[in-house]
Each structure stands twice: as C-alpha cells, then as structure tokens.
Design a protein around this motif. Structure first.
Motif, PDB file in Angstrom:
ATOM      1  N   ARG A  12       0.626  -1.048   0.134  1.00  0.00           N
ATOM      2  CA  ARG A  12       0.296  -0.028  -0.184  1.00  0.00           C
ATOM      3  C   ARG A  12       1.373   1.151   0.241  1.00  0.00           C
ATOM      4  O   ARG A  12       1.834   1.725   0.604  1.00  0.00           O
ATOM      5  N   THR A  24      -3.467   0.006  -3.587  1.00  0.00           N
ATOM      6  CA  THR A  24      -2.608  -1.349  -3.508  1.00  0.00           C
ATOM      7  C   THR A  24      -1.913  -1.633  -4.500  1.00  0.00           C
ATOM      8  O   THR A  24      -2.901  -1.865  -5.701  1.00  0.00           O
ATOM      9  N   HIS A  44      -2.299  -7.064  -9.935  1.00  0.00           N
ATOM     10  CA  HIS A  44      -3.727  -6.206  -9.327  1.00  0.00           C
ATOM     11  C   HIS A  44      -3.323  -5.641  -8.324  1.00  0.00           C
ATOM     12  O   HIS A  44      -2.932  -4.886  -7.632  1.00  0.00           O
ATOM     13  N   THR A  45      -3.720  -3.925  -8.830  1.00  0.00           N
ATOM     14  CA  THR A  45      -3.938  -3.195  -8.351  1.00  0.00           C
ATOM     15  C   THR A  45      -5.285  -2.758  -7.618  1.00  0.00           C
ATOM     16  O   THR A  45      -6.591  -2.620  -8.399  1.00  0.00           O
ATOM     17  N   THR A  46      -5.354  -2.111  -6.683  1.00  0.00           N
ATOM     18  CA  THR A  46      -6.854  -1.298  -5.968  1.00  0.00           C
ATOM     19  C   THR A  46      -6.693   0.369  -5.352  1.00  0.00           C
ATOM     20  O   THR A  46      -5.332   0.858  -5.373  1.00  0.00           O
ATOM     21  N   TYR A  48      -7.812   3.861  -4.611  1.00  0.00           N
ATOM     22  CA  TYR A  48      -9.364   3.402  -3.306  1.00  0.00           C
ATOM     23  C   TYR A  48     -10.295   4.818  -3.411  1.00  0.00           C
ATOM     24  O   TYR A  48     -10.248   5.685  -4.259  1.00  0.00           O
ATOM     25  N   CYS A 101     -10.805   6.456  -8.717  1.00  0.00           N
ATOM     26  CA  CYS A 101     -11.589   5.878  -8.276  1.00  0.00           C
ATOM     27  C   CYS A 101     -12.991   7.449  -8.372  1.00  0.00           C
ATOM     28  O   CYS A 101     -13.039   8.024  -7.419  1.00  0.00           O
ATOM     29  N   PRO A 106     -13.713   0.636  -3.964  1.00  0.00           N
ATOM     30  CA  PRO A 106     -12.621   0.413  -4.639  1.00  0.00           C
ATOM     31  C   PRO A 106     -12.203  -0.074  -5.816  1.00  0.00           C
ATOM     32  O   PRO A 106     -13.265  -0.348  -6.394  1.00  0.00           O
ATOM     33  N   GLU A 108     -10.430  -2.230  -8.543  1.00  0.00           N
ATOM     34  CA  GLU A 108      -9.733  -3.530  -8.960  1.00  0.00           C
ATOM     35  C   GLU A 108      -9.748  -3.177  -9.954  1.00  0.00           C
ATOM     36  O   GLU A 108     -10.655  -3.508 -11.192  1.00  0.00           O
TER      37      GLU A 108
END
Length: 116
Positions: A12, A24, A44-46, A48, A101, A106, A108
């Motif tokens: 993160r 993240t 794999h990206t998050t 927020y 976002c 979030p 993903e």
C-alpha cells in the motif's frame, strides 16, 4: 512457477505520478525477470475511493488496465471515459493516461506494462 495468494507481495503506497490518496499493488509477477524482460508490471491494483493515479505518459512501453470491480474515470490522452467491471483500457507507447476511483467502492484492476 506457482504463486499462491499468500505468496503475492502486496504494497500500500501513495498514488503514483503526483496522484491523490493511496493505492495497493499486488505483484502477480515480480518485474522484468519473471516476464522474460518483455515487461515490468503484471499486477492487481486497488485504487481507493477518492484516490487517483496521476497522469503520466508511457515511453518505451504500454499499459493495459482490466477493470475487475468498481467505477473508474480514465483520462486517455485527455479524453475522459467511465470504466466498469469487464472494461479494458490500453495506453500505447507515447500516450498518456490517469485513473481515478469515482465510486463508493475501490477500483480493483489488473495492470500489465509491456516493453516496446
């Protein structure tokens, strides 16, 4: 090679490229060595809610986003588009993009950066 979800490195961090908020990143493959030197990111990206990956231009590589969930606003060379689960965005060599976002959940996504 097999990498279970427990083995995937997760970080993160502040949103890159003078972005806003945090993201993240989970490294599904760990850099160029695991990509036969053909790319540098498969992750794999998050992103927020309220966060944004800042606008940046790709030089010598391209980036593809595959949206898994959430609602994103993508700036593709200045043209804004709303993306949802199942949408794909490709930014080629010499082109620029940012991703924000914009929903309550979030974003993903899978990110893939390949060299050219």
């Amino acid at each position: 090679m097999i990498r279970t979800k427990e083995d995937v490195k997760s970080t993160r961090k502040p949103a890159p490229f003078n972005g806003i908020g945090e993201i993240t990143v989970r490294d599904l493959l760990e850099g160029p060595a695991e990509m036969y030197e053909k790319g540098r990111v498969f992750g794999h990206t998050t992103v927020y809610p309220g966060s944004k990956i800042g606008y940046h231009v790709h030089k010598g590589d391209s980036e593809t986003y595959y949206i898994l969930s959430g609602t994103a606003k993508l700036s593709d060379n200045g043209k804004e588009t709303i993306l949802h689960a199942g949408d794909v965005a490709f930014t080629g060599d010499g082109e620029g993009h940012s991703l924000e976002c914009v929903g309550d959940e979030p974003v993903e996504m899978i990110a893939l950066i390949l060299y050219h």
